[in-house]
Design a protein around this motif. Structure first.
Motif, PDB file in Angstrom:
ATOM      1  N   LEU A  75      45.259  70.077  26.262  1.00  0.00           N
ATOM      2  CA  LEU A  75      46.021  70.011  27.509  1.00  0.00           C
ATOM      3  C   LEU A  75      45.460  68.932  28.432  1.00  0.00           C
ATOM      4  O   LEU A  75      46.209  68.117  28.996  1.00  0.00           O
ATOM      5  CB  LEU A  75      46.010  71.364  28.213  1.00  0.00           C
ATOM      6  CG  LEU A  75      46.823  72.487  27.560  1.00  0.00           C
ATOM      7  CD1 LEU A  75      46.692  73.768  28.362  1.00  0.00           C
ATOM      8  CD2 LEU A  75      48.283  72.091  27.418  1.00  0.00           C
ATOM      9  N   MET A  76      44.139  68.918  28.593  1.00  0.00           N
ATOM     10  CA  MET A  76      43.528  67.916  29.469  1.00  0.00           C
ATOM     11  C   MET A  76      43.655  66.516  28.878  1.00  0.00           C
ATOM     12  O   MET A  76      43.839  65.532  29.597  1.00  0.00           O
ATOM     13  CB  MET A  76      42.063  68.254  29.724  1.00  0.00           C
ATOM     14  CG  MET A  76      41.838  69.535  30.515  1.00  0.00           C
ATOM     15  SD  MET A  76      42.821  69.631  32.038  1.00  0.00           S
ATOM     16  CE  MET A  76      42.255  68.189  32.924  1.00  0.00           C
ATOM     17  N   CYS A  77      43.584  66.408  27.552  1.00  0.00           N
ATOM     18  CA  CYS A  77      43.751  65.100  26.918  1.00  0.00           C
ATOM     19  C   CYS A  77      45.162  64.579  27.158  1.00  0.00           C
ATOM     20  O   CYS A  77      45.356  63.385  27.429  1.00  0.00           O
ATOM     21  CB  CYS A  77      43.466  65.209  25.423  1.00  0.00           C
ATOM     22  SG  CYS A  77      43.443  63.622  24.560  1.00  0.00           S
ATOM     23  N   CYS A 160      45.191  63.770  19.297  1.00  0.00           N
ATOM     24  CA  CYS A 160      45.829  64.155  20.552  1.00  0.00           C
ATOM     25  C   CYS A 160      45.970  62.946  21.472  1.00  0.00           C
ATOM     26  O   CYS A 160      47.015  62.742  22.102  1.00  0.00           O
ATOM     27  CB  CYS A 160      45.018  65.255  21.227  1.00  0.00           C
ATOM     28  SG  CYS A 160      45.674  65.801  22.810  1.00  0.00           S
ATOM     29  N   GLY A 161      44.930  62.132  21.558  1.00  0.00           N
ATOM     30  CA  GLY A 161      44.987  60.929  22.386  1.00  0.00           C
ATOM     31  C   GLY A 161      45.994  59.923  21.877  1.00  0.00           C
ATOM     32  O   GLY A 161      46.636  59.218  22.667  1.00  0.00           O
ATOM     33  N   GLY A 162      46.154  59.847  20.547  1.00  0.00           N
ATOM     34  CA  GLY A 162      47.159  58.955  19.989  1.00  0.00           C
ATOM     35  C   GLY A 162      48.565  59.360  20.393  1.00  0.00           C
ATOM     36  O   GLY A 162      49.402  58.509  20.726  1.00  0.00           O
ATOM     37  N   ILE A 163      48.836  60.672  20.381  1.00  0.00           N
ATOM     38  CA  ILE A 163      50.138  61.155  20.848  1.00  0.00           C
ATOM     39  C   ILE A 163      50.327  60.808  22.320  1.00  0.00           C
ATOM     40  O   ILE A 163      51.391  60.329  22.733  1.00  0.00           O
ATOM     41  CB  ILE A 163      50.253  62.682  20.647  1.00  0.00           C
ATOM     42  CG1 ILE A 163      50.222  63.034  19.162  1.00  0.00           C
ATOM     43  CG2 ILE A 163      51.541  63.215  21.285  1.00  0.00           C
ATOM     44  CD1 ILE A 163      50.235  64.516  18.889  1.00  0.00           C
ATOM     45  N   GLY A 164      49.285  61.054  23.129  1.00  0.00           N
ATOM     46  CA  GLY A 164      49.379  60.797  24.559  1.00  0.00           C
ATOM     47  C   GLY A 164      49.625  59.338  24.877  1.00  0.00           C
ATOM     48  O   GLY A 164      50.471  59.001  25.720  1.00  0.00           O
ATOM     49  N   VAL A 181      53.959  65.179  26.146  1.00  0.00           N
ATOM     50  CA  VAL A 181      52.739  65.266  25.338  1.00  0.00           C
ATOM     51  C   VAL A 181      52.229  66.703  25.275  1.00  0.00           C
ATOM     52  O   VAL A 181      51.781  67.172  24.213  1.00  0.00           O
ATOM     53  CB  VAL A 181      51.651  64.331  25.900  1.00  0.00           C
ATOM     54  CG1 VAL A 181      50.379  64.446  25.084  1.00  0.00           C
ATOM     55  CG2 VAL A 181      52.127  62.896  25.900  1.00  0.00           C
ATOM     56  N   MET A 182      52.299  67.423  26.379  1.00  0.00           N
ATOM     57  CA  MET A 182      51.838  68.808  26.383  1.00  0.00           C
ATOM     58  C   MET A 182      52.678  69.664  25.444  1.00  0.00           C
ATOM     59  O   MET A 182      52.141  70.476  24.686  1.00  0.00           O
ATOM     60  CB  MET A 182      51.875  69.369  27.801  1.00  0.00           C
ATOM     61  CG  MET A 182      50.779  68.849  28.702  1.00  0.00           C
ATOM     62  SD  MET A 182      50.880  69.474  30.394  1.00  0.00           S
ATOM     63  CE  MET A 182      50.617  71.216  30.132  1.00  0.00           C
TER      64      MET A 182
END
Length: 276
Positions: A75-77, A160-164, A181-182
């Protein structure tokens, strides 16, 4: 010169993204979730710290703590990656950054790892702290096992960062990027959090392949590194996690860590443009 520039960019991005109250909120969420995974003192084995039972309990505690931290981490990422990319575009800062005499490779790496690295270190800190509190009699063993959690946290935060980063660069708006993203990461988290027996009773044969999904495969990789055997004896159809090796899940975890980051990196360096 590029190393000094990259380090300066990384520090600037970290100070911008992790400004108050982001760090405090992240710290509180991870602390609350870590506390929920602490093993009750009535279950702590009092035998020698070198016994097989003790090692098994430490490994299971490390795995449980990482699983409890998965939700606040993703979530934070999602939020921070959108702040790092989409907010800069929305506020016009991205145009100023791209006009500076620095390479886009350094800029992307600084913005990306300003989110991923602090979250990885925070997850390792909480795993070591709370598992160490429970099994304080052999903190060195806890520290050894927690380094596996450091590796695994980095791998699933890369995905996760790649999706974001991908969503933020496509949507270019902060709030829609955060929500998109979430929701995407919550879907992957739901699959990873689903208990195997319930999955088989709900979706049948397809549950056999749940272990190949991004977060689930990375968590199974951690369990296999820690020597935890999956409890699948009660299942009629055996999942793949019981037959694939630790190397297979390691390759799968690295594959997922790179599958989005590499294309987004190439896109940002070669094709991304500011649209007025």
């Amino acid at each position: 010169m590029s190393v000094r520039t990259g380090w300066a960019l990384l520090k600037a991005e970290m100070s911008k993204v992790w400004g108050r109250p982001i760090l405090e909120i992240t710290f509180a969420l991870m602390a609350i979730m870590s506390v929920s995974s602490i093993m009750p003192f009535t279950k702590i084995d009092v035998q020698s710290a070198f016994s097989g039972v003790f090692r098994s309990m430490v490994a299971e505690s490390v795995s449980a703590t990482v699983v409890s931290l998965l939700l606040p981490l993703i979530l934070m990422c999602a939020i921070l990656m959108s702040l790092s990319f989409a907010r800069d575009y929305e506020q016009g800062l991205m145009q100023s950054l791209l006009s500076l005499p620095i390479s886009r490779r350094l800029l992307f790496a600084a913005k990306f790892f300003a989110v991923v690295l602090p979250l990885t270190l925070l997850s390792w800190f909480f795993v070591t702290l709370f598992v160490g509190i429970t099994f304080y009699s052999n903190f060195w063993l806890v520290l050894q096992f927690s380094f596996f959690a450091l590796l695994v946290s980095f791998l699933f935060l890369m995905f996760c960062g790649g999706i974001g980063a991908l969503v933020a660069l496509v949507i270019k708006r902060t709030i829609p990027s955060v929500l998109a993203v979430m929701l995407t990461n919550l879907l992957f988290w739901f699959i990873a959090a689903m208990e195997s027996g319930y999955a088989y009773s709900s979706i049948g044969e397809f549950a056999r392949y749940m272990c190949l999904t991004p977060y689930k495969s990375t968590l199974i990789f951690l369990d296999k590194l820690l020597g935890i055997t999956p409890n699948v004896s009660h299942l009629i159809v055996k999942p793949l996690e019981g037959s694939l090796s630790v190397d297979s899940f390691g390759i799968l975890a690295v594959f997922y860590a790179c599958i989005l980051v590499v294309p987004v990196f190439v896109y940002f360096c070669r094709r991304f443009e500011i649209c007025e």
